[in-house]
Design an enzyme around this catalytic site. Structure first.
Site, PDB file in Angstrom:
ATOM      1  N   SER A   7       0.789  -1.188   0.041  1.00 53.88           N
ATOM      2  CA  SER A   7       0.136  -0.122   0.033  1.00 53.88           C
ATOM      3  C   SER A   7       0.861   1.363  -0.133  1.00 53.88           C
ATOM      4  O   SER A   7       1.562   1.410   1.073  1.00 53.88           O
ATOM      5  CB  SER A   7      -1.001   0.061   1.343  1.00 53.88           C
ATOM      6  OG  SER A   7      -1.572   1.171   1.286  1.00 53.88           O
ATOM      7  N   HIS A  32      -1.244  -1.523  -4.407  1.00 54.25           N
ATOM      8  CA  HIS A  32      -2.271  -0.929  -3.725  1.00 54.25           C
ATOM      9  C   HIS A  32      -2.394   0.558  -3.550  1.00 54.25           C
ATOM     10  O   HIS A  32      -1.775   1.105  -2.887  1.00 54.25           O
ATOM     11  CB  HIS A  32      -2.248  -1.824  -2.184  1.00 54.25           C
ATOM     12  CG  HIS A  32      -3.755  -1.755  -1.653  1.00 54.25           C
ATOM     13  ND1 HIS A  32      -4.812  -2.558  -2.014  1.00 54.25           N
ATOM     14  CD2 HIS A  32      -4.356  -0.925  -0.788  1.00 54.25           C
ATOM     15  CE1 HIS A  32      -5.847  -2.237  -1.361  1.00 54.25           C
ATOM     16  NE2 HIS A  32      -5.532  -1.200  -0.206  1.00 54.25           N
ATOM     17  N   ASP A  34      -4.707   3.467  -2.197  1.00 52.51           N
ATOM     18  CA  ASP A  34      -6.106   3.815  -1.223  1.00 52.51           C
ATOM     19  C   ASP A  34      -6.483   5.188  -1.547  1.00 52.51           C
ATOM     20  O   ASP A  34      -5.762   6.110  -1.581  1.00 52.51           O
ATOM     21  CB  ASP A  34      -5.527   3.672  -0.010  1.00 52.51           C
ATOM     22  CG  ASP A  34      -5.446   2.310   0.616  1.00 52.51           C
ATOM     23  OD1 ASP A  34      -6.277   1.652   0.582  1.00 52.51           O
ATOM     24  OD2 ASP A  34      -4.243   2.062   1.200  1.00 52.51           O
ATOM     25  N   MET A  36      -9.433   7.879  -0.656  1.00 48.77           N
ATOM     26  CA  MET A  36     -10.237   8.426   0.387  1.00 48.77           C
ATOM     27  C   MET A  36     -10.758   9.660   0.294  1.00 48.77           C
ATOM     28  O   MET A  36     -10.132  10.486  -0.454  1.00 48.77           O
ATOM     29  CB  MET A  36      -9.369   8.459   1.652  1.00 48.77           C
ATOM     30  CG  MET A  36      -8.496   7.056   1.907  1.00 48.77           C
ATOM     31  SD  MET A  36      -7.647   7.409   3.596  1.00 48.77           S
ATOM     32  CE  MET A  36      -6.707   5.788   3.578  1.00 48.77           C
ATOM     33  N   HIS A  65      -8.105   0.711  -4.211  1.00 53.28           N
ATOM     34  CA  HIS A  65      -9.357   0.659  -3.295  1.00 53.28           C
ATOM     35  C   HIS A  65      -9.906   1.996  -3.065  1.00 53.28           C
ATOM     36  O   HIS A  65      -9.149   2.953  -2.531  1.00 53.28           O
ATOM     37  CB  HIS A  65      -8.398   0.149  -2.208  1.00 53.28           C
ATOM     38  CG  HIS A  65      -9.200  -0.228  -0.702  1.00 53.28           C
ATOM     39  ND1 HIS A  65      -8.550  -0.202   0.464  1.00 53.28           N
ATOM     40  CD2 HIS A  65     -10.515   0.078  -0.704  1.00 53.28           C
ATOM     41  CE1 HIS A  65      -9.517  -0.431   1.373  1.00 53.28           C
ATOM     42  NE2 HIS A  65     -10.908  -0.357   0.702  1.00 53.28           N
ATOM     43  N   MET A  67     -12.197   4.258  -1.048  1.00 53.91           N
ATOM     44  CA  MET A  67     -12.893   4.453   0.084  1.00 53.91           C
ATOM     45  C   MET A  67     -13.709   5.935   0.023  1.00 53.91           C
ATOM     46  O   MET A  67     -13.279   6.709   0.532  1.00 53.91           O
ATOM     47  CB  MET A  67     -12.151   4.371   1.324  1.00 53.91           C
ATOM     48  CG  MET A  67     -11.555   3.096   1.782  1.00 53.91           C
ATOM     49  SD  MET A  67     -10.014   3.258   2.743  1.00 53.91           S
ATOM     50  CE  MET A  67      -8.912   3.264   1.477  1.00 53.91           C
ATOM     51  N   MET A 136     -11.350  -5.813   5.014  1.00 52.27           N
ATOM     52  CA  MET A 136     -10.786  -4.827   6.030  1.00 52.27           C
ATOM     53  C   MET A 136     -10.555  -5.480   7.251  1.00 52.27           C
ATOM     54  O   MET A 136     -11.384  -5.815   7.897  1.00 52.27           O
ATOM     55  CB  MET A 136     -11.692  -3.472   6.098  1.00 52.27           C
ATOM     56  CG  MET A 136     -11.591  -2.827   4.639  1.00 52.27           C
ATOM     57  SD  MET A 136     -10.022  -2.114   4.160  1.00 52.27           S
ATOM     58  CE  MET A 136      -9.076  -1.511   5.498  1.00 52.27           C
ATOM     59  N   PHE A 142      -6.766   4.727   7.750  1.00 56.05           N
ATOM     60  CA  PHE A 142      -5.370   5.009   8.068  1.00 56.05           C
ATOM     61  C   PHE A 142      -4.456   3.670   8.060  1.00 56.05           C
ATOM     62  O   PHE A 142      -4.938   2.556   8.312  1.00 56.05           O
ATOM     63  CB  PHE A 142      -5.171   5.562   9.466  1.00 56.05           C
ATOM     64  CG  PHE A 142      -5.982   6.726   9.543  1.00 56.05           C
ATOM     65  CD1 PHE A 142      -5.598   8.125   9.534  1.00 56.05           C
ATOM     66  CD2 PHE A 142      -7.580   6.805  10.115  1.00 56.05           C
ATOM     67  CE1 PHE A 142      -6.174   9.458   9.687  1.00 56.05           C
ATOM     68  CE2 PHE A 142      -8.343   8.051  10.239  1.00 56.05           C
ATOM     69  CZ  PHE A 142      -7.649   9.149  10.005  1.00 56.05           C
ATOM     70  N   GLY A 143      -3.212   4.045   7.594  1.00 57.36           N
ATOM     71  CA  GLY A 143      -2.190   2.794   7.682  1.00 57.36           C
ATOM     72  C   GLY A 143      -1.712   2.757   9.073  1.00 57.36           C
ATOM     73  O   GLY A 143      -1.994   3.716   9.880  1.00 57.36           O
ATOM     74  N   GLY A 144      -1.209   1.811   9.537  1.00 57.01           N
ATOM     75  CA  GLY A 144      -0.166   1.605  10.457  1.00 57.01           C
ATOM     76  C   GLY A 144      -0.941   1.184  11.796  1.00 57.01           C
ATOM     77  O   GLY A 144      -0.484   1.196  12.974  1.00 57.01           O
ATOM     78  N   ASP A 174      -6.804  -6.504   4.145  1.00 61.85           N
ATOM     79  CA  ASP A 174      -5.867  -5.146   4.083  1.00 61.85           C
ATOM     80  C   ASP A 174      -6.182  -4.476   5.615  1.00 61.85           C
ATOM     81  O   ASP A 174      -7.359  -4.086   5.968  1.00 61.85           O
ATOM     82  CB  ASP A 174      -6.935  -4.243   2.941  1.00 61.85           C
ATOM     83  CG  ASP A 174      -6.293  -2.841   2.995  1.00 61.85           C
ATOM     84  OD1 ASP A 174      -5.255  -2.681   3.493  1.00 61.85           O
ATOM     85  OD2 ASP A 174      -6.949  -1.928   2.178  1.00 61.85           O
ATOM     86  N   GLY A 175      -4.953  -4.093   6.130  1.00 63.94           N
ATOM     87  CA  GLY A 175      -4.996  -3.379   7.272  1.00 63.94           C
ATOM     88  C   GLY A 175      -4.168  -4.302   8.366  1.00 63.94           C
ATOM     89  O   GLY A 175      -4.729  -5.248   8.995  1.00 63.94           O
ATOM     90  N   GLY A 176      -2.825  -3.786   8.825  1.00 65.40           N
ATOM     91  CA  GLY A 176      -2.369  -4.342   9.846  1.00 65.40           C
ATOM     92  C   GLY A 176      -1.642  -5.702   9.685  1.00 65.40           C
ATOM     93  O   GLY A 176      -1.117  -6.204  10.490  1.00 65.40           O
ATOM     94  N   GLY A 196       1.225  -2.225   3.935  1.00 65.38           N
ATOM     95  CA  GLY A 196       1.595  -0.595   3.924  1.00 65.38           C
ATOM     96  C   GLY A 196       2.957  -0.479   4.825  1.00 65.38           C
ATOM     97  O   GLY A 196       3.921  -0.770   4.348  1.00 65.38           O
TER      98      GLY A 196
HETATM   99  C1  DX5 Z   1      -6.572   1.686   5.269  1.00 65.07           C
HETATM  100  C2  DX5 Z   1      -5.852   1.400   3.892  1.00 65.07           C
HETATM  101  C3  DX5 Z   1      -4.779   0.365   4.016  1.00 65.07           C
HETATM  102  C4  DX5 Z   1      -3.524   0.903   4.449  1.00 65.07           C
HETATM  103  C5  DX5 Z   1      -2.868  -0.283   5.128  1.00 65.07           C
HETATM  104  O1  DX5 Z   1      -7.420   2.301   5.402  1.00 65.07           O
HETATM  105  O2  DX5 Z   1      -7.047   0.778   3.367  1.00 65.07           O
HETATM  106  O3  DX5 Z   1      -4.500  -0.123   2.586  1.00 65.07           O
HETATM  107  O4  DX5 Z   1      -2.797   1.657   3.770  1.00 65.07           O
HETATM  108  O5  DX5 Z   1      -1.768   0.005   5.713  1.00 65.07           O
HETATM  109  P1  DX5 Z   1      -1.072  -0.900   6.744  1.00 65.07           P
HETATM  110  O6  DX5 Z   1      -0.562  -2.046   6.110  1.00 65.07           O
HETATM  111  O7  DX5 Z   1      -0.084   0.052   7.364  1.00 65.07           O
HETATM  112  O8  DX5 Z   1      -2.030  -1.301   7.847  1.00 65.07           O
HETATM  113 ZN    ZN Z   2      -6.572  -0.398   1.177  1.00 66.13          ZN
END
Ligand code: DX5
Ligand code: ZN
Length: 221
Positions: A7, A32, A34, A36, A65, A67, A136, A142-144, A174-176, A196
């Site tokens: 990501s 990937h 994202d 938003m 993706h 959102m 999800m 948010f990432g991280g 996707d996520g974490g 990500g």
């Molecule tokens: C969150 C995004 C993810 C995000 C993942 O809403 O859809 O794609 O970038 O980031 P990590 O892998 O750091 O959770």
């Molecule tokens: Zn995503």
């Protein structure tokens, strides 16, 4: 075959060109992206021009993706930008069936995504229109963040649901997702792992990729 889909949200955006090249050098085939809108999720990222800029420089499979509360109006722009796959949320305000049809009719692969509180059953009727299901494993925006185990439990259920359609539909998480939990996610049935911060911020990204490949082998995938 397990795919990694790094990501860009986790990348160093000041060095985006180098980061995209680095993904390719790691032997990864997907990227990937994202998007938003500050409405569907409480954050704003980038738009179709960003995809187009990457498309001009890279032949990676662009996994977009969306959102967005109203993705339908933006489908033509994301198709024109060179997306290979466009995923929208079942919770968006636009009718998901209409949006998925618009994506497919444009010759691009279509995905449907569910947020942590949405059950797998909410998308069963849409599977005939999908090439991918994105689960999800954090609240989007948010990432991280940390992976929610309760969302991983949806994967075997979706795997079964997909098998019943007789169609080839990829399952993406996707996520974490990090090196430490990749094995668990693969064992639960994921085909595509979005990463990500787990990849772009890793001390040794090549070691992360190798560890994921090893987990996949161990699961016979
Ligand atoms: C969150 C995004 C993810 C995000 C993942 O809403 O859809 O794609 O970038 O980031 P990590 O892998 O750091 O959770
Ligand atoms: Zn995503």
């Amino acid at each position: 075959m397990i795919e990694l889909s790094p990501s860009v949200l986790g990348a160093d955006l000041m060095r985006l060109g180098e980061e995209v090249k680095r993904v390719k050098e790691l032997g990864i085939g997907w990227l990937h992206l994202d998007h938003m809108d500050g409405h569907f999720v409480p954050n704003i990222s980038f738009g179709p021009d960003f995809v187009a800029a990457i498309r001009r420089e890279s032949d990676l499979f662009l996994d977009v993706h969306l959102m967005l509360s109203h993705p339908l109006a933006y489908v033509p722009a994301y198709v024109k930008a060179g997306s290979d796959l466009i995923t929208v949320h079942v919770e968006a305000e636009d009718d998901p069936e209409t949006t998925l049809r618009a994506i497919r009719e444009s010759g691009v692969k279509a995905g449907i995504s569910i947020k942590p509180n949405t059950p797998p059953e909410a998308i069963e009727h849409l599977l005939p229109l999908c090439d991918l299901v994105l689960v999800m494993t954090v609240e989007p925006g948010f990432g991280g963040q940390g992976l929610m185990d309760s969302c991983v439990d949806k994967l075997p259920v979706l795997r079964e649901m997909i098998a019943r359609t007789g169609r080839e539909i990829l399952l993406e998480v996707d996520g974490g997702v990090k090196q430490e939990n990749a094995g668990k996610v693969i064992a639960a049935g994921a085909d595509v792992l979005v990463m990500g911060t787990g990849l772009f911020r890793a001390k040794d990204p090549a070691a992360v990729v190798a560890a994921v490949r090893e987990e996949a082998r161990a699961c016979g995938r």
